[in-house]
Design a protein around this motif. Structure first.
Motif: not given
Length: 146
Positions: A115-119
């Protein structure tokens, strides 16, 4: 109607019973020089008809937090989530992970699912067999306040 609330998301079901919609002016709104509004057509527009492809599988959820700001998902944005869509690499998904809902970009690799955050202030989450994990739905649209 509120369906469920967690720390990161509050879920709502779409109200498809009211078909009246808002007034829609069928003319381009200039972002440059103003244009005369002499000839425009007025009709009714329902955002549910535009944003919701599968009414029985679609829900709204309000974002709480900053982990996806790089993808344009800001605190308090309203997500349109379709549970009938297939999860795939690089799609933004609402997931149930170890008792909490979260929204992240799916990263599917040979060594597993992340699960890749965008921050950059948040770390990716590697999903393991020990996790209680379900991909709940795929984000199709974002509604923002200005």
């Amino acid at each position: 109607m509120i369906m469920h609330k967690s720390e990161t998301l509050t879920f709502f079901t779409p109200d498809v019973s009211n078909q009246s919609g808002a007034v829609y002016l069928d003319t381009g709104i200039s972002a440059g020089f103003p244009s005369p509004a002499e000839d425009f057509k007025e009709e009714r527009l329902s955002l549910d008809n535009i944003l919701v492809k599968n009414k029985l599988a679609t829900f709204y959820a309000r974002v709480s937090g900053q982990s996806m700001v790089g993808a344009g998902l800001d605190d308090n944005d309203l997500l349109v989530i379709d549970r009938s869509l297939e999860p795939a690499h690089n799609r933004i998904a609402v997931c149930f992970l170890d008792g909490e809902f979260t929204v992240k970009r799916l990263r599917v690799e040979k060594d597993g699912v992340w699960l890749q955050p965008e921050n950059e202030n948040y770390e990716p989450i590697k999903i393991t067999e020990e996790n209680d994990f379900v991909i709940w739905g795929i984000v199709t649209n974002v509604i923002k306040k200005v």
